[in-house]
Design an enzyme around this catalytic site. Structure first.
Site, mmCIF file in Angstrom:
data_model
loop_
_atom_site.group_PDB
_atom_site.id
_atom_site.type_symbol
_atom_site.label_atom_id
_atom_site.label_comp_id
_atom_site.label_asym_id
_atom_site.label_seq_id
_atom_site.Cartn_x
_atom_site.Cartn_y
_atom_site.Cartn_z
ATOM 1 N N ASN A 106 0.850 -1.192 0.000
ATOM 2 C CA ASN A 106 0.000 0.000 0.000
ATOM 3 C C ASN A 106 0.878 1.231 0.000
ATOM 4 O OD1 ASN A 106 -2.462 1.553 0.410
ATOM 5 N ND2 ASN A 106 -1.801 1.859 2.535
ATOM 6 N N HIS A 108 0.900 5.088 1.304
ATOM 7 C CA HIS A 108 0.169 5.894 2.292
ATOM 8 C C HIS A 108 0.843 7.266 2.397
ATOM 9 C CE1 HIS A 108 -2.267 6.731 5.828
ATOM 10 N NE2 HIS A 108 -1.176 7.231 6.383
ATOM 11 N N SER A 135 4.878 6.751 2.463
ATOM 12 C CA SER A 135 5.448 5.440 2.792
ATOM 13 C C SER A 135 4.839 4.376 1.892
ATOM 14 C CB SER A 135 5.113 5.049 4.240
ATOM 15 O OG SER A 135 5.488 6.049 5.162
ATOM 16 N N ASP A 144 -2.767 0.553 7.973
ATOM 17 C CA ASP A 144 -1.561 1.381 7.789
ATOM 18 C C ASP A 144 -0.455 0.997 8.776
ATOM 19 O OD1 ASP A 144 -2.941 2.790 5.811
ATOM 20 O OD2 ASP A 144 -3.708 4.257 7.248
HETATM 21 C C1 GRF Z 1 -2.570 9.003 -2.498
HETATM 22 O O1 GRF Z 1 -2.222 10.108 -1.727
HETATM 23 C C2 GRF Z 1 -2.266 7.717 -1.774
HETATM 24 O O2 GRF Z 1 -1.115 7.782 -1.006
HETATM 25 C C3 GRF Z 1 -3.460 7.623 -0.869
HETATM 26 O O3 GRF Z 1 -4.541 8.039 -1.658
HETATM 27 C C4 GRF Z 1 -4.070 8.902 -2.681
HETATM 28 C C5 GRF Z 1 -4.453 8.296 -3.979
HETATM 29 O O4 GRF Z 1 -4.095 9.107 -5.060
HETATM 30 N N1 GRF Z 1 -3.565 6.307 -0.296
HETATM 31 P P1 GRF Z 1 -4.262 8.559 -6.530
HETATM 32 O O5 GRF Z 1 -5.662 7.963 -6.634
HETATM 33 O O6 GRF Z 1 -3.193 7.542 -6.787
HETATM 34 O O7 GRF Z 1 -4.109 9.761 -7.414
#
Ligand code: GRF
Length: 219
Positions: A106, A108, A135, A144
């Site tokens: 994932n 994050h 991360s 997370d």
């Molecule tokens: C990103 O900030 C990711 O880290 C978080 O959600 C957002 C998704 O952005 N989990 P995208 O859909 O990849 O543009």
């Protein structure tokens, strides 16, 4: 490496993966994009790239477990080597997390273990931190909370609001994700229990993005 991507929204991280593959920077293929939201832009990005795009609607199922099972049956059908959660905004079922242990990551938008959950940029601003970032971690049952593989940092600047900070972090999310995926394609990363293995030995601290490359930190 066959990658399946789970995404709920915009899909800019998915796009970064697709662009890296197109440019020859990542030796992988995205074999399916899966979403809990029919209208997710991520699904459109997949279709535009000729990749199977699957929406599974939570409201069609009576329980969360049934939804998770249906979604992951679709994912399993494309036989991925790795599942990338890139802006997938739903809790994952324990059975699925267990089944894909070590094969699901994932991204994050915070320097974990700081600022888990939602609105991470607002959390960082409220905490008054001077450094923030993103991360990539293995997915475990704790939200997370899985072992962190790699991080990128950005400064928090005077006058930052949530949007400005989010944009600065997102700009680093994309190279962080690609650099991490490159390590998977070259088989340099794995998970042993709760320990990230890098080049066959335990990783003591998350790798750090410097420019476009990941470096080991001195510990
Ligand atoms: C990103 O900030 C990711 O880290 C978080 O959600 C957002 C998704 O952005 N989990 P995208 O859909 O990849 O543009």
């Amino acid at each position: 490496m066959r990658i399946a991507v789970l995404a709920s929204g915009r899909g800019s991280n998915l796009q970064a993966i697709l662009d890296a593959i197109r440019d020859g920077a990542l030796d992988a293929s995205v074999v399916g994009v899966f979403s809990d939201r029919r209208k997710a832009l991520a699904l459109q990005r997949a279709r535009d790239a000729g990749i199977p795009a699957v929406a599974v609607s939570p409201s069609s199922f009576e329980t969360r477990e049934a939804f998770d099972a249906a979604l992951f049956a679709e994912v399993a059908a494309v036989q991925p080597d790795l599942i990338v959660c890139a802006g997938y905004m739903r809790l994952l079922g324990a059975a699925e997390v267990e089944a894909w242990h070590g094969r699901m990551i994932n991204i994050h938008p915070s320097l974990l273990p700081l600022h888990k959950g939602l609105r991470t940029h607002a959390q960082a601003l409220a905490d008054g931190v001077t450094e923030h970032g993103c991360s990539v971690h293995f997915v475990t049952a704790e939200l997370d909370g899985g072992p962190v593989i790699a991080q990128a940092t950005v400064p928090v600047l005077a006058g930052d609001d949530e949007d400005a900070l989010a944009a600065r972090v997102l700009d680093r999310e994309h190279p962080l994700l690609i650099a991490t995926l490159q390590l998977f394609t070259s088989r340099r990363l794995s998970l042993d229990g709760a320990s990230v293995q890098f080049d066959g030995r335990p990783l003591r601290a998350p790798l750090r993005l410097a420019g476009m490359d990941l470096r080991e930190m001195d510990t």
